[in-house]
Design a protein around this motif. Structure first.
Motif, PDB file in Angstrom:
ATOM      1  N   UNK A 459       0.850  -1.198   0.000  1.00  0.00           N
ATOM      2  CA  UNK A 459       0.000   0.000   0.000  1.00  0.00           C
ATOM      3  C   UNK A 459       0.880   1.240   0.000  1.00  0.00           C
ATOM      4  N   UNK A 460       0.362   2.280  -0.625  1.00  0.00           N
ATOM      5  CA  UNK A 460       1.070   3.560  -0.537  1.00  0.00           C
ATOM      6  C   UNK A 460       0.624   4.253   0.742  1.00  0.00           C
ATOM      7  N   UNK A 461       1.590   4.651   1.554  1.00  0.00           N
ATOM      8  CA  UNK A 461       1.246   5.256   2.847  1.00  0.00           C
ATOM      9  C   UNK A 461       2.050   6.547   3.026  1.00  0.00           C
ATOM     10  N   UNK A 462       1.362   7.582   3.435  1.00  0.00           N
ATOM     11  CA  UNK A 462       2.055   8.832   3.748  1.00  0.00           C
ATOM     12  C   UNK A 462       1.972   9.058   5.243  1.00  0.00           C
ATOM     13  N   UNK A 463       3.138   9.235   5.846  1.00  0.00           N
ATOM     14  CA  UNK A 463       3.164   9.500   7.290  1.00  0.00           C
ATOM     15  C   UNK A 463       3.352  10.986   7.514  1.00  0.00           C
ATOM     16  N   UNK A 464       2.495  11.567   8.333  1.00  0.00           N
ATOM     17  CA  UNK A 464       2.704  12.967   8.706  1.00  0.00           C
ATOM     18  C   UNK A 464       2.710  13.059  10.226  1.00  0.00           C
ATOM     19  N   UNK A 465       3.400  14.047  10.710  1.00  0.00           N
ATOM     20  CA  UNK A 465       3.495  14.215  12.163  1.00  0.00           C
ATOM     21  C   UNK A 465       3.162  15.639  12.544  1.00  0.00           C
ATOM     22  N   UNK A 466       2.760  15.800  13.764  1.00  0.00           N
ATOM     23  CA  UNK A 466       2.350  17.111  14.237  1.00  0.00           C
ATOM     24  C   UNK A 466       2.666  17.200  15.732  1.00  0.00           C
ATOM     25  N   UNK A 467       3.062  18.368  16.171  1.00  0.00           N
ATOM     26  CA  UNK A 467       3.306  18.573  17.609  1.00  0.00           C
ATOM     27  C   UNK A 467       4.554  17.888  18.097  1.00  0.00           C
ATOM     28  N   UNK A 468       5.551  17.780  17.206  1.00  0.00           N
ATOM     29  CA  UNK A 468       6.762  17.049  17.588  1.00  0.00           C
ATOM     30  C   UNK A 468       7.566  17.718  18.685  1.00  0.00           C
ATOM     31  N   UNK A 469       7.307  19.018  18.874  1.00  0.00           N
ATOM     32  CA  UNK A 469       8.072  19.710  19.918  1.00  0.00           C
ATOM     33  C   UNK A 469       7.458  19.516  21.304  1.00  0.00           C
ATOM     34  N   UNK A 470       6.305  18.875  21.361  1.00  0.00           N
ATOM     35  CA  UNK A 470       5.696  18.584  22.661  1.00  0.00           C
ATOM     36  C   UNK A 470       6.665  17.727  23.469  1.00  0.00           C
ATOM     37  N   UNK A 471       6.839  18.100  24.728  1.00  0.00           N
ATOM     38  CA  UNK A 471       7.832  17.381  25.531  1.00  0.00           C
ATOM     39  C   UNK A 471       7.168  16.467  26.549  1.00  0.00           C
ATOM     40  N   UNK A 472       7.825  15.364  26.773  1.00  0.00           N
ATOM     41  CA  UNK A 472       7.349  14.410  27.777  1.00  0.00           C
ATOM     42  C   UNK A 472       8.531  13.844  28.549  1.00  0.00           C
ATOM     43  N   UNK A 473       8.208  13.268  29.674  1.00  0.00           N
ATOM     44  CA  UNK A 473       9.220  12.595  30.477  1.00  0.00           C
ATOM     45  C   UNK A 473       9.885  11.502  29.630  1.00  0.00           C
ATOM     46  N   UNK A 474      11.215  11.429  29.715  1.00  0.00           N
ATOM     47  CA  UNK A 474      11.951  10.487  28.871  1.00  0.00           C
ATOM     48  C   UNK A 474      11.495   9.041  29.101  1.00  0.00           C
ATOM     49  N   UNK A 475      11.264   8.713  30.355  1.00  0.00           N
ATOM     50  CA  UNK A 475      10.838   7.350  30.662  1.00  0.00           C
ATOM     51  C   UNK A 475       9.511   7.042  29.992  1.00  0.00           C
ATOM     52  N   UNK A 476       8.616   8.011  30.039  1.00  0.00           N
ATOM     53  CA  UNK A 476       7.298   7.807  29.440  1.00  0.00           C
ATOM     54  C   UNK A 476       7.457   7.605  27.934  1.00  0.00           C
ATOM     55  N   UNK A 477       8.286   8.429  27.322  1.00  0.00           N
ATOM     56  CA  UNK A 477       8.492   8.319  25.875  1.00  0.00           C
ATOM     57  C   UNK A 477       9.030   6.945  25.497  1.00  0.00           C
ATOM     58  N   UNK A 478       9.970   6.468  26.282  1.00  0.00           N
ATOM     59  CA  UNK A 478      10.544   5.154  25.968  1.00  0.00           C
ATOM     60  C   UNK A 478       9.484   4.066  26.060  1.00  0.00           C
ATOM     61  N   UNK A 479       8.599   4.211  27.033  1.00  0.00           N
ATOM     62  CA  UNK A 479       7.586   3.171  27.225  1.00  0.00           C
ATOM     63  C   UNK A 479       6.447   3.293  26.221  1.00  0.00           C
ATOM     64  N   UNK A 480       6.424   4.389  25.493  1.00  0.00           N
ATOM     65  CA  UNK A 480       5.387   4.547  24.473  1.00  0.00           C
ATOM     66  C   UNK A 480       5.814   3.973  23.123  1.00  0.00           C
ATOM     67  N   UNK A 481       7.104   3.709  22.989  1.00  0.00           N
ATOM     68  CA  UNK A 481       7.621   3.299  21.678  1.00  0.00           C
ATOM     69  C   UNK A 481       6.936   2.041  21.156  1.00  0.00           C
ATOM     70  N   UNK A 482       6.851   1.005  21.995  1.00  0.00           N
ATOM     71  CA  UNK A 482       6.240  -0.256  21.550  1.00  0.00           C
ATOM     72  C   UNK A 482       4.761  -0.109  21.227  1.00  0.00           C
ATOM     73  N   UNK A 483       3.977   0.488  22.134  1.00  0.00           N
ATOM     74  CA  UNK A 483       2.556   0.643  21.803  1.00  0.00           C
ATOM     75  C   UNK A 483       2.333   1.374  20.485  1.00  0.00           C
TER      76      UNK A 483
END
Lengths: 763, 105
Positions: A459-483
């Motif tokens: 399939x052709x897929x276009x990925x777009x992102x928004x709000x990349x400068x939003x900051x979060x706790x590093x631990x939380x970010x790491x635990x969000x990677x898999x989900x």
């Protein structure tokens, strides 16, 4: 040629994470589910690297590598353990069995790539600099054997750096073993390490010189040859190193030795900056130098001598006038492309006393990647966690002080308490900021994933992102990677239609997946949105009925129906693909988000697409809360969720009996009497208060007896015994030592909305 | 005040023991009018020691005291003197102090 890596792990998620990370970095990955599987795959194929778990069914990692080391086709292959174990004895056994590296889970996939990205010049330079520093520091503090041994490793890497040799998995393997040996040289400098040293240096030599291993001496004695020969130039080099050079392990004598090795050299020590004896700091460096060097090497080679200290020193390099013209050598490719021939250009002669026009400040000369980032300090995450704990304890003590001061007439005490409160608040904010990283670091990982998903799904897929400068706790970010991996894969596999179906429904051929992040109050909402077919409710219902999750024909709210996809083993995919359809993904997502005290909202419109929103608390440690009393108990409501507080008179209270709504500025707001919910058995206060809380779009009123006020809350987890108590998200200790439970606003809002739905259904 | 003393330096004359070397030499200059430093032949030496000695020489000169080496620089000390470039433009006084050259010539 693409390096081939075998990953052996019985955990699907670890294999997947590793695969995504490694394929994303351009490696070819083969997976095995346990040691036996890994061994069978290794018999058939030679790999450039093996990454393996330790504890696995059928055959564990140790046994596997023992067997693997006996395979003729795997000789010299580096083997890296990726495990939760960090026990030294185990590491020793692993090394004895043939492991060359050890990475403790949880790990950042990037770490794996960093350790084995062979074509990254910056990494090679970084290793070179580290070896150089180790050599200098070793010599400085009397670890001469360490310095000598490290010198050989440094020389090997210098050859890689200069393009004379290639970084290979074999070199990585040899250097990992050399690192262990260096540690042994520090721990036991007088031990007998000769045999091990010889073996390691031979491996290093073989690694940097290809298959034809030559003598060990050739590594250490290999002259650093310039790419081109040239006429000698006389240079005047003046340099001053920072006063803390000795303490940092920098030895100026080694620089002088390196300059001497380049050609005819006259070294003049300048001791004019030496302070009087009583003001002399014995470990500071005060000497400066002026060196006159006649050499056929160029300016870059001279600057290279000071590569590691350039940012902190002053360095002047000037070509002096002499009988021979000053020359700069510019490597050039002539007609014979295999034979680079130097082109010599005559530079104008500078004034004898003036620095060469090309002389530039050292900071400009240095490659930005090589600059030491004096403005930042790398700190292990555990130390930040410890600091966070201490700040948490401090907040509790401050709270107690505040309470004592409030009951005291001592103005001085009150002043100190207020000052303490301010400082604690600032300290808390500072602490939070230390741990914050932008979600861009998270989103970037999915570009490659989407690229691969296009290939796998067609399939052709276009990925777009928004709000990349939003900051979060590093631990939380790491635990969000898999989900998020699961969600993106599900969106690509289940959500988006193929090109024909999209065109038929009037959509652009390329499907869209959008990752967005935004902060609302004390939480960050991360959404994965696709413009695909949406969730097929009929299929969800059919699957749920078949699985016994709901009764056939049962009435179920739309949101509850959608939430069924987060049940363990639930999948509507008709066939299992490599991507999804095993029904494990969404369950993993739910568990991961719940472990972060977050929640998942799911919206889906047939034919238009779906959005999964993860609501994650900004931090997991300390929150601002509103302390309230219900009956005789104290409770904390997270302040970011509080919209307003309203006093309810006795008359209003009586009027609202038997109802679950209050009219608030012409809007009906469902409310919950916490006194009744918690069955306090106490009489209501004369004037009760309603705290209106919201979770973004939905809101609910919580009726309490008293609002005590703002309370900085250190969150303590509930025990395992209270896992099923969903009304509370944690507990905190108050200033007087008593415990207050923290209300789970999301859960209470859901409860309020359920009540509303039931009442509307009855009406 | 005692008039003279011989200070036997420890064999580690590197930055790791620079504070100890500094204290011994500073105290000696305060307490004696003539100080001779005995440096072990097998001493490990680095630039930090040269700095201490050079600063001590200046202080001794200012106070009219005598500071000298019991024996001419040898071994690692001599090598560090050469490697550092301290002897490249050495004065007669420097050569006399470090190498005892006036006595050998």
């Amino acid at each position: 040629m693409t390096a081939s890596i075998l990953t052996v792990d019985d955990s699907v998620s670890v294999r997947m994470t590793t695969r995504i990370a490694l394929t994303g970095a351009g490696y070819k990955v083969t997976e095995a589910v346990d040691g036996l599987d890994g061994l069978n795959k290794a018999r058939a194929t030679r790999f450039d690297l093996v990454v393996t778990d330790l504890n696995m069914p059928n055959m564990d990692g140790l046994r596997m590598i023992e067997e693997l080391r006996r395979l003729p086709n795997q000789i010299g292959v580096p083997i890296l353990f990726l495990t939760t174990e960090s026990d030294a004895t185990l590491k020793g056994r692993a090394k004895a069995a043939g492991a060359t590296g050890w990475l403790v889970k949880p790990f950042e996939p990037d770490q794996l790539i960093r350790e084995h990205r062979l074509d990254d010049r910056a990494l090679v330079d970084a290793v070179f600099r580290a070896l150089h520093t180790l050599k200098g520091s070793g010599a400085m503090f009397g670890f001469d054997r360490l310095a000598a041994f490290t010198h050989h490793c440094e020389t090997a890497f210098d050859r890689v750096r200069k393009g004379l040799a290639e970084a290979t998995p074999g070199l990585v393997s040899a250097v990992l073993e050399a690192r262990d040996h260096m540690r042994a040289l520090v721990e036991d400098p007088s031990g007998d390490h000769a045999a091990e040293e010889r073996y390691l240096l031979e491996r290093l030599e073989a690694a940097v010189s290809g298959a034809a291993a030559t003598s060990v001496a050739s590594i250490s004695e290999t002259p650093i040859k310039a790419a081109a020969s040239t006429m000698p130039t006389t240079w005047r080099i003046k340099f001053s190193l920072p006063e803390n050079s000795f303490v940092n392990g920098t030895n100026p004598l080694s620089f002088l030795d390196e300059l001497r090795a380049m050609g005819e050299c006259r070294v003049l020590l300048d001791k004019s900056a030496l302070p009087p004896l009583e003001k002399l700091e014995p470990t500071a460096l005060y000497f400066h130098w002026e060196v006159t060097l006649t050499t056929d090497r160029g300016r870059a080679d001279i600057e290279d001598v000071f590569l590691f200290v350039m940012d902190d020193m002053t360095l002047e390099i000037a070509a002096l006038s002499s009988d021979t013209p000053s020359v700069e050598v510019v490597p050039s490719v002539t007609e014979n492309a295999d034979m680079p021939t130097p082109v010599v250009t005559v530079a104008p002669l500078p004034e004898p006393s003036a620095p060469e026009a090309a002389t530039r400040p050292v900071t400009d000369a240095a490659d930005p990647k090589l600059r030491r980032k004096a403005e930042s300090v790398r700190v292990p995450a555990e130390r930040l966690d410890e600091l966070m704990d201490r700040v948490g304890e401090l907040v509790i003590v401050q709270s107690r002080l505040q309470q004592i001061a409030a009951n005291s007439a001592d103005i001085g005490l009150r002043t100190v308490s207020e000052e303490m409160e301010r400082l604690c608040s600032e300290l808390r904010v500072t602490m939070m900021v230390l741990r914050m990283v932008p979600v861009a670091t998270l989103f970037d990982r999915y570009r490659r994933l989407v690229h691969d998903l296009q290939r796998d799904t067609g399939k052709k897929i276009e990925l777009s992102t928004d709000g990349e400068s939003t900051e979060m706790d590093k631990t939380v970010i790491e635990r969000l990677a898999d989900p998020l991996v699961h969600l993106v894969r599900n969106a690509a596999d289940h959500g988006l239609e193929d090109g024909d179906a999209r065109r038929a429904s009037g959509k652009p051929e390329a499907g869209s997946i959008r990752l967005s992040a935004r902060q609302t109050g004390g939480e960050v909402i991360i959404s994965v949105t696709d413009d695909g077919r949406g969730i097929d409710r009929a299929r969800v219902r059919a699957k749920a009925e078949a699985a016994g999750l709901i009764q056939p024909g049962a009435t179920i709210a739309d949101q509850d129906l959608l939430q069924l996809i987060f049940q363990p083993g639930f999948s509507t995919a008709s066939s299992v693909t490599n991507l999804s359809g095993r029904g494990v993904g969404m369950d993993v997502v739910k568990k991961a988000i719940e472990s972060l005290h977050g929640s998942i909202d799911l919206t889906s419109r047939p034919g238009e697409g779906s959005t999964v929103s993860l609501r994650i608390p900004l931090t997991l440690a300390i929150i601002d809360g509103l302390l309230v009393r219900v009956g005789e108990g104290h409770y904390v409501i997270p302040l970011p969720a509080v919209e307003e507080c309203i006093e309810i008179s006795q008359e209003e209270d009586l009027r609202s009996r038997g109802r679950a709504f209050l009219s608030l500025r012409d809007t009906l707001v469902p409310f919950i009497r916490l006194r009744e919910l918690f069955a306090t058995g106490t009489k209501p206060d004369l004037y009760q208060k309603m705290v209106v809380v919201s979770t973004g779009e939905e809101r609910v009123g919580l009726i309490v007896d008293q609002i005590i006020g703002h309370h900085q809350t250190v969150i303590k987890s509930m025990s395992k015994l209270h896992d099923d108590v969903t009304t509370f998200s944690g507990a905190t200790i108050l200033g007087d030592g008593s415990v207050a439970l923290i209300l789970d606003v999301g859960n209470l809002v859901s409860l309020g909305q359920e009540q509303e739905a039931q009442l509307r259904a009855i009406a | 005040m005692e008039t003279s003393t011989v200070i036997r330096m420890h064999p580690n004359l590197c930055v790791s023991d620079a504070h100890a070397s500094y204290s011994i030499i500073s105290e000696s200059i305060r307490g004696f009018s003539s100080i001779k430093l005995s440096i072990p032949h097998d001493a490990t030496v680095d630039l930090s020691f040269l700095q201490i000695i050079e600063a001590a020489r200046l202080r001794a000169n200012e106070q009219g005291k005598s500071l000298s080496l019991l024996e001419p620089a040898s071994g690692e000390l001599r090598r560090v003197l050469d490697r550092s470039g301290l002897m490249t433009a050495a004065t007669i006084s420097d050569r006399s102090f470090w190498l005892h050259e006036e006595t050998t010539q």
